[in-house]
Design a protein around this motif. Structure first.
Motif, short mmCIF file in Angstrom:
data_model
loop_
_atom_site.label_atom_id
_atom_site.label_comp_id
_atom_site.label_asym_id
_atom_site.label_seq_id
_atom_site.Cartn_x
_atom_site.Cartn_y
_atom_site.Cartn_z
N ALA A 50 0.86 -1.18 0.00
CA ALA A 50 0.00 0.00 0.00
C ALA A 50 0.89 1.23 0.00
CB ALA A 50 -0.89 0.02 1.23
N CYS B 287 -9.65 5.81 1.18
CA CYS B 287 -8.95 5.21 2.31
C CYS B 287 -7.98 6.17 2.99
CB CYS B 287 -8.24 3.94 1.87
SG CYS B 287 -6.86 4.17 0.74
N ASP C 288 -5.36 3.83 4.93
CA ASP C 288 -5.74 2.50 5.39
C ASP C 288 -5.12 1.48 4.43
OD1 ASP C 288 -6.87 0.11 6.06
OD2 ASP C 288 -8.95 0.73 5.75
N ALA C 289 -4.08 0.80 4.90
CA ALA C 289 -3.32 -0.13 4.06
C ALA C 289 -4.16 -1.28 3.54
CB ALA C 289 -2.13 -0.67 4.84
N ASN C 290 -5.21 -1.62 4.24
CA ASN C 290 -6.04 -2.74 3.81
C ASN C 290 -6.97 -2.38 2.66
OD1 ASN C 290 -5.08 -4.61 5.73
ND2 ASN C 290 -6.36 -3.66 7.30
N THR C 291 -7.13 -1.09 2.42
CA THR C 291 -8.06 -0.63 1.38
C THR C 291 -7.34 -0.06 0.17
OG1 THR C 291 -9.62 -0.07 3.14
CG2 THR C 291 -10.11 0.79 0.97
N CYS C 292 -6.15 0.48 0.39
CA CYS C 292 -5.38 1.11 -0.70
C CYS C 292 -5.14 0.15 -1.86
CB CYS C 292 -4.04 1.59 -0.14
SG CYS C 292 -2.93 2.28 -1.39
N GLU D 253 4.91 1.41 -0.32
CA GLU D 253 5.52 0.70 0.82
C GLU D 253 6.71 -0.12 0.37
OE1 GLU D 253 3.63 -1.53 4.65
OE2 GLU D 253 2.95 -2.19 2.71
#
Ligand code: SF4
Ligand code: SF4
Length: 56
Positions: free
Chosen positions: A2, A23, A34-38, A56
Motif C-alpha cells: 500500500a 482510504c 488504510d493499508a487494507n483498502t489502498c 511501501e
C-alpha cells in the motif's frame, strides 16, 4: 502492499479527495492511509505538494 504517507505531510488534505477508494483520512499529526483498502493507484502521490505518499 500500500502507499504510506511519511512525515513530510503538511496535512493539506489534497490527497483525501483524490483517493478512489476513500482510504485516506486525517490523523493526529499527518494524514494516514488504510493499508487494507489502498489499491496503489498513485493518485495521492500525484497531487501531494511534498511527495509524502510513497509506495511501501
Ligand atoms: Fe488511495 Fe490510490 Fe493513494 Fe492508495 S495510492 S491511498 S488507493 S489514492
Ligand atoms: Fe499530506 Fe500530501 Fe495528503 Fe497533503 S496531499 S494531506 S501533504 S499526504
Amino acid at each position: 502492499m500500500a502507499y504510506i504517507i511519511n512525515d513530510a505531510c503538511i496535512s493539506c488534505g489534497a490527497c483525501e479527495a483524490e483517493c478512489p477508494v476513500e482510504c485516506i483520512s486525517a490523523g493526529d499529526d499527518k494524514y494516514v492511509i488504510d493499508a487494507n483498502t489502498c489499491i496503489e493507484c498513485g493518485s495521492c502521490a500525484a497531487v501531494c505538494p511534498v511527495d509524502a505518499p510513497q509506495p511501501e
